[in-house]
Design an enzyme around this catalytic site. Structure first.
Site, PDB file in Angstrom:
ATOM      1  N   VAL A 119       1.253  -1.065  -0.016  1.00 27.11           N
ATOM      2  CA  VAL A 119      -0.076   0.030  -0.311  1.00 27.11           C
ATOM      3  C   VAL A 119       0.612   1.055   0.125  1.00 27.11           C
ATOM      4  CG1 VAL A 119      -1.621   1.456   1.244  1.00 27.11           C
ATOM      5  CG2 VAL A 119      -1.959  -1.553   1.094  1.00 27.11           C
ATOM      6  N   SER A 121       1.803   5.253  -0.469  1.00 28.84           N
ATOM      7  CA  SER A 121       1.235   6.588  -0.583  1.00 28.84           C
ATOM      8  C   SER A 121       2.169   7.559  -1.297  1.00 28.84           C
ATOM      9  CB  SER A 121       1.596   7.010   0.778  1.00 28.84           C
ATOM     10  OG  SER A 121       1.085   6.759   1.637  1.00 28.84           O
ATOM     11  N   CYS A 134      13.902  11.869   0.135  1.00 28.41           N
ATOM     12  CA  CYS A 134      12.752  10.107   0.723  1.00 28.41           C
ATOM     13  C   CYS A 134      13.113   9.208  -0.224  1.00 28.41           C
ATOM     14  CB  CYS A 134      10.666  10.746   0.766  1.00 28.41           C
ATOM     15  SG  CYS A 134      10.479  10.238  -1.277  1.00 28.41           S
ATOM     16  N   GLU A 163       0.120  12.147  -0.526  1.00 28.96           N
ATOM     17  CA  GLU A 163       1.128  12.894  -0.469  1.00 28.96           C
ATOM     18  C   GLU A 163       1.174  14.040   0.530  1.00 28.96           C
ATOM     19  OE1 GLU A 163       4.351  14.234  -2.881  1.00 28.96           O
ATOM     20  OE2 GLU A 163       2.368  13.672  -3.586  1.00 28.96           O
ATOM     21  N   ASP A 197       0.434  12.125  11.025  1.00 27.18           N
ATOM     22  CA  ASP A 197       0.118  10.871   9.579  1.00 27.18           C
ATOM     23  C   ASP A 197      -1.278  11.149   9.972  1.00 27.18           C
ATOM     24  OD1 ASP A 197      -0.195   9.722   8.086  1.00 27.18           O
ATOM     25  OD2 ASP A 197       1.406   8.165   8.897  1.00 27.18           O
ATOM     26  N   ARG A 199      -2.818  10.343   7.066  1.00 29.98           N
ATOM     27  CA  ARG A 199      -3.249   9.144   6.097  1.00 29.98           C
ATOM     28  C   ARG A 199      -4.385   8.510   6.581  1.00 29.98           C
ATOM     29  NH1 ARG A 199       2.332   6.431   4.362  1.00 29.98           N
ATOM     30  NH2 ARG A 199       2.002   6.870   6.510  1.00 29.98           N
ATOM     31  N   LYS A 226       0.130   1.300  10.108  1.00 30.19           N
ATOM     32  CA  LYS A 226      -0.072   0.750   8.438  1.00 30.19           C
ATOM     33  C   LYS A 226      -0.564  -0.357   8.703  1.00 30.19           C
ATOM     34  CE  LYS A 226       1.930   1.946   4.778  1.00 30.19           C
ATOM     35  NZ  LYS A 226       2.620   2.054   3.949  1.00 30.19           N
TER      36      LYS A 226
END
Length: 272
Positions: A119, A121, A134, A163, A197, A199, A226
């Site tokens: 998964v 991002s 990164c 993002e 975070d 997300r 996650k």
């Protein structure tokens, strides 16, 4: 991305089995099925044969595009209104309002046995520009290679709305400037008044349920959160698989901050 598809074409794609609508549990539902307020469904378009070339290597995948059905409905209503007013030039307002996630499927999901899953991002600077601040670009390429060559098959889910761990590209650019002034990636988020975070992995969980059901799978990630977030969405049988790639002098401090935040990275992992 342009988010509008003519209703006649949508029906043709649905009749051909190329457009599916699924509920939050990944179960197919009819196009006229009423979704109650507060609930979620996805529209999934595919499979679309997609030959790939990453870092000089060639792969063959099936691509699926996915979007929340509620957002599609809003776009359709706006499109109808614009057509009535002959406002064709205004269709561009719909081009950036939706997060369209993608799935790359390697092999036949019906035959998967504990497949390998990533998964991922979205990261414009890393995935597209090749930034070394990164490890996202190398992680993406490595994940495609590992999944495509794994005997059990698997898939990569590309989350387009993630993002900068969910803060968006504009805010991410600001955090880079703050990092250049001495803050780490999480401190920079907090300086902007943003979460560490933000997300949302609920759509990823729905896509996993659609393709994988309740069967176990291996998840390429160094981030235990996650795994926890996907488990909280009702997924089980997740085995975390370390995914270290793209370590360099420009991102070592960034990765050390991720390790201190909870990512499973050892001192040896942060060496070239």
């Amino acid at each position: 991305m342009f988010t509008y598809i003519d209703p006649g074409i949508r029906q043709r794609l649905a009749d051909d089995g190329k457009l599916q609508r699924v509920d939050a549990d990944g179960k197919p539902v009819s196009s006229d099925h009423e979704i109650l307020p507060g609930t979620r469904s996805l529209s999934i378009l595919g499979p679309i044969p997609l030959p790939l070339q990453l870092e000089g290597k060639h792969y063959q995948a099936n691509w699926y595009a996915s979007v929340r059905h509620t957002e599609l409905s809003q776009v359709q209503e706006l499109a109808d209104e614009l057509r009535e007013r002959q406002g064709q030039q205004s269709f561009a307002v719909m081009s950036s309002s939706m997060a369209v996630n993608s799935v790359l499927v390697f092999g036949d999901p019906a035959n998967w046995d504990n497949p390998l899953v990533r998964v991922h991002s979205s990261c414009l600077t890393g995935d597209v520009f090749g930034s070394q601040r990164c490890e996202c670009g190398p992680q993406l390429s490595s994940a495609v290679e590992r999944i495509s060559t794994d005997p059990a098959g698997g898939m990569l889910i590309y989350m387009s709305g993630h993002e900068g761990r969910g803060i968006g590209l504009w805010a991410k650019a600001a955090t880079y400037l703050l990092q250049d002034s001495g803050e780490n990636t999480y401190e920079a988020n907090r300086s902007l008044g943003l979460p560490d975070d933000s997300r949302d992995f609920s759509d990823a969980a729905t896509l996993l349920k659609y393709f994988q059901g309740e069967r176990p799978f291996r998840l390429l990630t160094n981030n235990p959160k996650k795994v926890a977030d996907l488990s909280a969405e009702g997924l089980s049988g997740i085995t975390r698989v370390k995914h270290v790639s793209g370590i360099n002098d420009a991102n070592r401090r960034y990765l050390a901050a991720k390790r201190d935040w909870g990512h499973e990275l050892s001192p040896e992992d942060l060496c070239d």
